[in-house]
Design a protein around this motif. Structure first.
Motif, PDB file in Angstrom:
ATOM      1  N   LEU A   9      -7.285   6.117 -14.269  1.00 44.70           N
ATOM      2  CA  LEU A   9      -7.429   4.664 -14.408  1.00 44.70           C
ATOM      3  C   LEU A   9      -6.214   4.059 -15.097  1.00 44.70           C
ATOM      4  N   SER A  10      -5.737   4.699 -16.125  1.00 43.41           N
ATOM      5  CA  SER A  10      -4.548   4.223 -16.829  1.00 43.41           C
ATOM      6  C   SER A  10      -3.321   4.228 -15.910  1.00 43.41           C
ATOM      7  N   LEU A  11      -3.147   5.314 -15.145  1.00 42.63           N
ATOM      8  CA  LEU A  11      -2.035   5.388 -14.186  1.00 42.63           C
ATOM      9  C   LEU A  11      -2.137   4.270 -13.141  1.00 42.63           C
ATOM     10  N   ILE A  12      -3.340   4.031 -12.654  1.00 39.63           N
ATOM     11  CA  ILE A  12      -3.548   2.999 -11.640  1.00 39.63           C
ATOM     12  C   ILE A  12      -3.175   1.622 -12.185  1.00 39.63           C
ATOM     13  N   LYS A  13      -3.598   1.319 -13.403  1.00 35.33           N
ATOM     14  CA  LYS A  13      -3.266   0.016 -13.999  1.00 35.33           C
ATOM     15  C   LYS A  13      -1.754  -0.157 -14.132  1.00 35.33           C
ATOM     16  N   THR A  14      -1.072   0.914 -14.501  1.00 36.26           N
ATOM     17  CA  THR A  14       0.391   0.876 -14.613  1.00 36.26           C
ATOM     18  C   THR A  14       1.028   0.613 -13.247  1.00 36.26           C
ATOM     19  N   ILE A  15       0.537   1.287 -12.217  1.00 34.60           N
ATOM     20  CA  ILE A  15       1.065   1.107 -10.864  1.00 34.60           C
ATOM     21  C   ILE A  15       0.800  -0.311 -10.357  1.00 34.60           C
ATOM     22  N   ILE A  24       0.840  -1.200   0.000  1.00 37.10           N
ATOM     23  CA  ILE A  24       0.000   0.000   0.000  1.00 37.10           C
ATOM     24  C   ILE A  24       0.871   1.245   0.000  1.00 37.10           C
ATOM     25  N   SER A  25       1.914   1.248   0.814  1.00 33.21           N
ATOM     26  CA  SER A  25       2.844   2.378   0.870  1.00 33.21           C
ATOM     27  C   SER A  25       3.473   2.634  -0.501  1.00 33.21           C
ATOM     28  N   ALA A  26       3.924   1.579  -1.153  1.00 29.39           N
ATOM     29  CA  ALA A  26       4.543   1.724  -2.478  1.00 29.39           C
ATOM     30  C   ALA A  26       3.538   2.285  -3.486  1.00 29.39           C
ATOM     31  N   SER A  27       2.289   1.838  -3.405  1.00 32.59           N
ATOM     32  CA  SER A  27       1.290   2.345  -4.351  1.00 32.59           C
ATOM     33  C   SER A  27       1.047   3.837  -4.133  1.00 32.59           C
ATOM     34  N   ILE A  28       1.010   4.276  -2.872  1.00 31.19           N
ATOM     35  CA  ILE A  28       0.808   5.696  -2.590  1.00 31.19           C
ATOM     36  C   ILE A  28       2.010   6.505  -3.085  1.00 31.19           C
ATOM     37  N   ASN A  29       3.214   5.998  -2.852  1.00 31.21           N
ATOM     38  CA  ASN A  29       4.411   6.701  -3.348  1.00 31.21           C
ATOM     39  C   ASN A  29       4.396   6.821  -4.865  1.00 31.21           C
ATOM     40  N   LEU A  30       3.982   5.758  -5.543  1.00 32.35           N
ATOM     41  CA  LEU A  30       3.917   5.802  -7.008  1.00 32.35           C
ATOM     42  C   LEU A  30       2.818   6.751  -7.491  1.00 32.35           C
ATOM     43  N   LEU A  31       1.690   6.779  -6.800  1.00 31.69           N
ATOM     44  CA  LEU A  31       0.638   7.735  -7.159  1.00 31.69           C
ATOM     45  C   LEU A  31       1.166   9.157  -7.050  1.00 31.69           C
ATOM     46  N   GLU A  32       1.885   9.436  -5.971  1.00 28.77           N
ATOM     47  CA  GLU A  32       2.427  10.777  -5.754  1.00 28.77           C
ATOM     48  C   GLU A  32       3.434  11.157  -6.840  1.00 28.77           C
ATOM     49  N   SER A  33       4.111  10.176  -7.416  1.00 24.81           N
ATOM     50  CA  SER A  33       5.078  10.469  -8.471  1.00 24.81           C
ATOM     51  C   SER A  33       4.390  10.687  -9.827  1.00 24.81           C
ATOM     52  N   GLY A  83       3.275  -5.863  -9.179  1.00 26.30           N
ATOM     53  CA  GLY A  83       3.106  -7.307  -9.248  1.00 26.30           C
ATOM     54  C   GLY A  83       1.696  -7.828  -9.407  1.00 26.30           C
ATOM     55  N   ARG A  84       0.743  -6.950  -9.657  1.00 21.08           N
ATOM     56  CA  ARG A  84      -0.613  -7.439  -9.890  1.00 21.08           C
ATOM     57  C   ARG A  84      -0.689  -8.032 -11.285  1.00 21.08           C
ATOM     58  N   THR A  85      -1.254  -9.214 -11.387  1.00 22.48           N
ATOM     59  CA  THR A  85      -1.397  -9.856 -12.694  1.00 22.48           C
ATOM     60  C   THR A  85      -2.773  -9.543 -13.260  1.00 22.48           C
TER      61      THR A  85
END
Length: 176
Positions: free
Chosen positions: A73-79, A22-31, A84-86
């Motif tokens: 939505l596109s950014l979320i799918k990339t993150i 979850i932390s990594a996803s938030i960091n990636l969203l912020e980037s 590691g989500r398949t």
């Protein structure tokens, strides 16, 4: 800033180090042009809609962004893929390292094959309603015209929810 000008994302994980995911996803969203303003507590829940050995950690984050709902939505799918989500091969739910859902996007109401906002199961899932009530209890669901507190009170979801304290140091987000 008014709640109807903000974006609310539901984030969940039940594989691996759930808090780190979850932390990594938030960091990636912020980037990616998404400014995360507040985060709810983390909630531990059973899987919703399928059987899983591992429980989920779920939270909701309040964000500010200029990107459209479809760009988000596109950014979320990339993150999700980066973490590691398949890709789903069927319509069934499965365990996942990370799941990010757009719950609310400003004042938008969208209904396409690709995206539904507000999220179509938002009012039926306690793991989303509990954190939303922490963040915006008196804001009304844009379609159902009930506050999130009222939706939680009337929720058909009877699953058990346990609050999990988030780590003390977690980026620049405020925790309740």
């Amino acid at each position: 800033m008014e709640a109807n000008e903000l974006v609310y994302l539901g984030i969940g994980s039940n594989l691996g180090d759930r808090i780190a995911n979850i932390s990594a996803s938030i960091n990636l969203l912020e980037s990616k042009q998404i400014k995360c303003l507040r985060c709810s507590s983390f909630y531990e829940t059973e899987a919703w809609g399928f059987e899983a050995e591992e429980t989920f950690y779920n939270c909701v984050i309040e964000c500010q962004t200029d990107v459209t709902a479809f760009e988000l939505l596109s950014l979320i799918k990339t993150i999700e893929t980066a973490l590691g989500r398949t890709l789903k091969t069927s319509s069934e739910y499965t365990s996942r390292t990370i799941d990010i859902d757009i719950l609310l996007h400003k004042n938008n109401c969208i209904s396409t094959n690709e995206l539904t906002i507000p999220h179509k199961y938002l009012s039926k899932r306690n793991f989303v309603l509990y954190p939303l009530v922490e963040l915006i209890p008196s804001i009304c669901h844009p379609v159902e015209q009930l506050t999130f507190s009222e939706l939680l009170k009337n929720s058909p979801d009877k699953s058990e929810i346990t609050i999990v304290k988030p780590p003390i140091s977690f980026g620049n987000l405020s925790f309740f």
